[in-house]
Design a protein around this motif. Sequence first.
Motif, PDB file in Angstrom:
ATOM      1  N   PRO B 174       0.791  -1.165   0.084  1.00  0.00           N
ATOM      2  CA  PRO B 174      -0.058  -0.059  -0.026  1.00  0.00           C
ATOM      3  C   PRO B 174       0.789   1.270  -0.054  1.00  0.00           C
ATOM      4  CG  PRO B 174      -0.695  -1.583   1.606  1.00  0.00           C
ATOM      5  CD  PRO B 174       0.662  -1.928   1.073  1.00  0.00           C
ATOM      6  N   ASN B 175       0.405   2.485  -0.782  1.00  0.00           N
ATOM      7  CA  ASN B 175       1.276   3.355  -0.911  1.00  0.00           C
ATOM      8  C   ASN B 175       1.375   4.267   0.186  1.00  0.00           C
ATOM      9  OD1 ASN B 175       1.793   6.283  -2.239  1.00  0.00           O
ATOM     10  ND2 ASN B 175       2.794   4.866  -3.573  1.00  0.00           N
ATOM     11  N   ASN B 176       2.574   4.864   0.487  1.00  0.00           N
ATOM     12  CA  ASN B 176       2.963   5.864   1.237  1.00  0.00           C
ATOM     13  C   ASN B 176       3.016   7.046   0.229  1.00  0.00           C
ATOM     14  OD1 ASN B 176       3.779   7.784   3.018  1.00  0.00           O
ATOM     15  ND2 ASN B 176       5.639   6.684   3.560  1.00  0.00           N
ATOM     16  N   PRO B 177       2.611   8.167  -0.008  1.00  0.00           N
ATOM     17  CA  PRO B 177       1.460   8.787   0.967  1.00  0.00           C
ATOM     18  C   PRO B 177       0.088   8.450   0.514  1.00  0.00           C
ATOM     19  CG  PRO B 177       2.059  10.321  -0.673  1.00  0.00           C
ATOM     20  CD  PRO B 177       2.788   9.023  -0.956  1.00  0.00           C
ATOM     21  N   THR B 178      -0.402   8.016  -0.648  1.00  0.00           N
ATOM     22  CA  THR B 178      -1.513   8.164  -1.117  1.00  0.00           C
ATOM     23  C   THR B 178      -2.610   6.824  -0.359  1.00  0.00           C
ATOM     24  OG1 THR B 178      -1.275   6.544  -2.975  1.00  0.00           O
ATOM     25  CG2 THR B 178      -0.862   8.938  -3.339  1.00  0.00           C
ATOM     26  N   GLY B 179      -2.162   5.840   0.089  1.00  0.00           N
ATOM     27  CA  GLY B 179      -2.812   4.942   0.685  1.00  0.00           C
ATOM     28  C   GLY B 179      -3.418   3.957  -0.288  1.00  0.00           C
ATOM     29  N   LYS B 180      -2.964   4.116  -1.709  1.00  0.00           N
ATOM     30  CA  LYS B 180      -3.582   3.146  -2.756  1.00  0.00           C
ATOM     31  C   LYS B 180      -2.869   2.009  -2.632  1.00  0.00           C
ATOM     32  CE  LYS B 180      -3.988   1.867  -7.203  1.00  0.00           C
ATOM     33  NZ  LYS B 180      -5.187   1.873  -7.994  1.00  0.00           N
ATOM     34  N   THR B 181      -3.783   0.827  -2.621  1.00  0.00           N
ATOM     35  CA  THR B 181      -3.351  -0.429  -2.540  1.00  0.00           C
ATOM     36  C   THR B 181      -3.438  -0.993  -4.304  1.00  0.00           C
ATOM     37  OG1 THR B 181      -3.843  -0.772  -0.542  1.00  0.00           O
ATOM     38  CG2 THR B 181      -3.377  -2.806  -1.703  1.00  0.00           C
ATOM     39  N   TYR B 182      -2.247  -1.497  -4.790  1.00  0.00           N
ATOM     40  CA  TYR B 182      -2.469  -2.038  -6.110  1.00  0.00           C
ATOM     41  C   TYR B 182      -3.178  -3.506  -6.019  1.00  0.00           C
ATOM     42  CZ  TYR B 182       0.878   1.564  -7.687  1.00  0.00           C
ATOM     43  OH  TYR B 182       1.329   2.833  -7.835  1.00  0.00           O
ATOM     44  N   SER B 183      -3.917  -3.750  -7.179  1.00  0.00           N
ATOM     45  CA  SER B 183      -4.587  -4.895  -7.690  1.00  0.00           C
ATOM     46  C   SER B 183      -3.581  -5.923  -8.171  1.00  0.00           C
ATOM     47  CB  SER B 183      -5.735  -4.644  -8.312  1.00  0.00           C
ATOM     48  OG  SER B 183      -5.297  -4.385  -9.621  1.00  0.00           O
ATOM     49  N   ALA B 184      -3.882  -7.249  -8.032  1.00  0.00           N
ATOM     50  CA  ALA B 184      -2.945  -8.070  -8.785  1.00  0.00           C
ATOM     51  C   ALA B 184      -2.789  -7.840 -10.019  1.00  0.00           C
ATOM     52  CB  ALA B 184      -3.793  -9.564  -8.639  1.00  0.00           C
ATOM     53  N   LYS B 185      -4.028  -7.483 -10.780  1.00  0.00           N
ATOM     54  CA  LYS B 185      -3.857  -7.116 -12.422  1.00  0.00           C
ATOM     55  C   LYS B 185      -2.936  -5.902 -12.471  1.00  0.00           C
ATOM     56  CE  LYS B 185      -7.171  -6.363 -15.992  1.00  0.00           C
ATOM     57  NZ  LYS B 185      -8.430  -5.713 -16.325  1.00  0.00           N
ATOM     58  N   GLU B 186      -2.871  -4.851 -11.597  1.00  0.00           N
ATOM     59  CA  GLU B 186      -1.988  -3.729 -11.768  1.00  0.00           C
ATOM     60  C   GLU B 186      -0.656  -4.246 -11.608  1.00  0.00           C
ATOM     61  OE1 GLU B 186      -4.850  -0.105 -10.414  1.00  0.00           O
ATOM     62  OE2 GLU B 186      -3.907  -1.355  -8.858  1.00  0.00           O
ATOM     63  N   LEU B 187      -0.324  -5.049 -10.770  1.00  0.00           N
ATOM     64  CA  LEU B 187       0.697  -5.454 -10.536  1.00  0.00           C
ATOM     65  C   LEU B 187       1.430  -6.535 -11.705  1.00  0.00           C
ATOM     66  CD1 LEU B 187       1.004  -6.214  -6.480  1.00  0.00           C
ATOM     67  CD2 LEU B 187       1.811  -4.148  -7.962  1.00  0.00           C
ATOM     68  N   GLU B 188       0.441  -7.276 -12.115  1.00  0.00           N
ATOM     69  CA  GLU B 188       1.055  -8.168 -13.287  1.00  0.00           C
ATOM     70  C   GLU B 188       1.362  -7.298 -14.306  1.00  0.00           C
ATOM     71  OE1 GLU B 188      -2.777 -10.196 -14.044  1.00  0.00           O
ATOM     72  OE2 GLU B 188      -2.360 -11.591 -12.000  1.00  0.00           O
ATOM     73  N   HIS B 189       0.523  -6.169 -14.792  1.00  0.00           N
ATOM     74  CA  HIS B 189       0.831  -5.239 -15.696  1.00  0.00           C
ATOM     75  C   HIS B 189       2.342  -4.616 -15.402  1.00  0.00           C
ATOM     76  CE1 HIS B 189       0.514  -2.098 -18.608  1.00  0.00           C
ATOM     77  NE2 HIS B 189       0.472  -1.062 -17.870  1.00  0.00           N
ATOM     78  N   LEU B 190       2.530  -4.369 -14.432  1.00  0.00           N
ATOM     79  CA  LEU B 190       3.893  -3.602 -13.870  1.00  0.00           C
ATOM     80  C   LEU B 190       5.098  -4.787 -14.286  1.00  0.00           C
ATOM     81  CD1 LEU B 190       5.269  -1.102 -12.333  1.00  0.00           C
ATOM     82  CD2 LEU B 190       4.820  -2.859 -10.041  1.00  0.00           C
ATOM     83  N   VAL B 191       4.998  -5.875 -13.558  1.00  0.00           N
ATOM     84  CA  VAL B 191       5.925  -6.961 -13.955  1.00  0.00           C
ATOM     85  C   VAL B 191       6.028  -7.034 -15.504  1.00  0.00           C
ATOM     86  CG1 VAL B 191       6.269  -9.248 -13.518  1.00  0.00           C
ATOM     87  CG2 VAL B 191       5.605  -7.874 -11.567  1.00  0.00           C
ATOM     88  N   ALA B 192       5.105  -7.401 -16.122  1.00  0.00           N
ATOM     89  CA  ALA B 192       5.201  -7.538 -17.580  1.00  0.00           C
ATOM     90  C   ALA B 192       5.823  -6.319 -18.227  1.00  0.00           C
ATOM     91  CB  ALA B 192       3.961  -7.515 -18.274  1.00  0.00           C
TER      92      ALA B 192
END
Lengths: 411, 411
Positions: B174-192
């Motif tokens: 979860p993000n500091n400072p925005t509090g955003k928590t990435y979904s699995a789909k977002e992280l998959e996109h990031l890794v790819a």
Amino acid sequence: MRRNSYFSQVAKNYLFSEVAKRKEAFFHENPHSTLISLSIGDTTEPLTPTICEGLTKAAALLGTREGYTGYGAEKGNVQLRTRISQEIYQGKICPDAIFISDGAKCDIGRLTLLFGPNVRIAVEDPSYPAYIDTAIIHRGYENTILPLPCTPENDFFPDLTTAASADILYICSPNNPTGKTYSAKELEHLVAYAKAHKQFIIFDSAYAFYVQDGRPRSIYEIPGSKEVAIEIGSFSKMAGFTGIRLGWMVVPSELCYEDGHTVQSDWVRLITTFYNGASSLAQQGGIAALSPTGLEEITAQIRFYKENASLLRQACLERGWQTYGGIHSPYLWIKTTHNTSWEAFDDLLRNAHILTTPGIGFGKSGEGFLRLSSFASREVIHEAVQRIKVTSCATFPSGKVHMTKNRARVM
Amino acid sequence: MRRNSYFSQVAKNYLFSEVAKRKEAFFHENPHSTLISLSIGDTTEPLTPTICEGLTKAAALLGTREGYTGYGAEKGNVQLRTRISQEIYQGKICPDAIFISDGAKCDIGRLTLLFGPNVRIAVEDPSYPAYIDTAIIHRGYENTILPLPCTPENDFFPDLTTAASADILYICSPNNPTGKTYSAKELEHLVAYAKAHKQFIIFDSAYAFYVQDGRPRSIYEIPGSKEVAIEIGSFSKMAGFTGIRLGWMVVPSELCYEDGHTVQSDWVRLITTFYNGASSLAQQGGIAALSPTGLEEITAQIRFYKENASLLRQACLERGWQTYGGIHSPYLWIKTTHNTSWEAFDDLLRNAHILTTPGIGFGKSGEGFLRLSSFASREVIHEAVQRIKVTSCATFPSGKVHMTKNRARVM
């Protein structure tokens, strides 16, 4: 992603990682022997009662609403900084110039970032490997490192005229590994030279408590040194904190770059960015160590390690060895007759089952030497003395190893 | 001696040093007020009984001959690494890939040295200031830093196409400072994306324990991520270790530079050169925290902070504010109506006596936001909720500050 090419310029393993590897190989081949380790300078005596009580009380307090604390002060606990000011520096260094750290090695690492690129660093050769290795990983060896040979021939005091082009001089006294302790006169010469050449001195005083004949324990005993020197201090060898992790650095407000900017303000910016302070528990341990009873106890502990060094030194001298250090230092520096210091290391390991540190690990001028550490129990030191007397290894020409145990272990 | 010119490129003070200065100035002008701090994310609840017992026992042991230990293992205590492997990673990351540290900030600092010069670093904007500040002090801003705006408009997920030229992506969830928590789909996109562009991801999971809806707590939940990602973990916000100092870093053996050299072997060389391990005491505290009872206790403590966040979030929403985060994160990220976030900070400080953190301190895209932390006692949170309801400050249009004490202090 490309690799940081500077990693290929440092020795593949950190010195003591390589020593540990050879130790493991020895154990594998000699599962029934008893190894004595006089290698890495790691304290062996339990924490003193006052320190131990300080730590347990501090840990218990963190479990209470009144006693819980989170992040500490930027420069470290003010009570600890005040005690260091009073007990280590007799009030001559103010608490504001003292920055608490998790140990000398970590401060040396952070220091590389204080000075930016294109800095030329002169180091005593031999010296503690972290001075050079941290600089190489940051900037590479070429145009960065300037080794200053320290040998019996120059009484382990470097020829400073060869350091004229340096920006920074790393100096350690009492010296690791040679055990040399600089006189006031030598340090005056050093400060005057650095001042004349607009150089900074990084003075590593990790073994200062072992000086007990009036020679300077701190560079700041030399007039004018606040304008040229940073000092690194440590609780590791002073109070047995090698695992607890606690040290400090002095950055006097008088120390300025050539543009007049104070080093202290950049150092504050650096540690608040790269670091988050020593463990609050370790800091409470340090406060206890510098209390009146704490100081008495750690002084006795240092006396104990010094007696160890004296016993080892006597044994080596009786065998007719060229032996240096071991008086105001826990380390002995011994000239061997082998071609290389790794050969001497292996010989002593195989034939006397004593683990040492090869001099070459501290620099080119360390070739042909071994460092012996006196951090051990008295039982181990007596056994080491016995083995030195009778070993059949090439450097020690006669006798036989006395084995006390029937399985592989480190005494 | 010349100054490292890169220091002039970072803000004069570290963000929280500047917040502390304004707090002091406020106290000076308002000696009779009671200040509520929702600023720096510093834990306030006492250590749990199991951790506290682990620490006191470990401290007492160091005072005994049998229990004393000096320098620890290079990668950290193997028992602790095994527990992290089992309890945090369900055995899917092996202990050999886990390196114990004195906290996430310090690991971020050391990481700058792993990658050498000429590295281009993309960071979420806003983000934890240490990512950028450490890189600037090492290499300067130009050609180094690539900010990736994260705003309500893109649901705080950066447009990765603007990061094509980067070598490293710093991601915090979860993000500091925005509090955003990435979904699995977002992280998959990031890794790819990172894989396709031969980039490394530095994944900061310091707040992972606050995720409780099945979204990934670790980047390694994404298949193929071991070949592109380093993960940073911390006991600070997980177990109240902000002052104790303990964290870890995962460097998978699968992670290689383009020449095939493993990152892990360079990381071992780096930490054995620049560092000497987390305090042995802190490590024992970590072992206790990850025991069955320890885990139950810290889970309850995190639940408590999450309830705090929920109360604050509700109060802000009731005032009609644009409020983000505060669900799987101890932080709320609030849009203000002021021209600058420092103005909003000062307004809330003067009119509600609440200390926050200005969004601009986390990056250009943080301008116009304030970060509120929920690390506080329940009493303080109730009082904060009350003040938010009635404050007369410009952002909160009506009401009057309720004063509970007659002298300046931080609740």
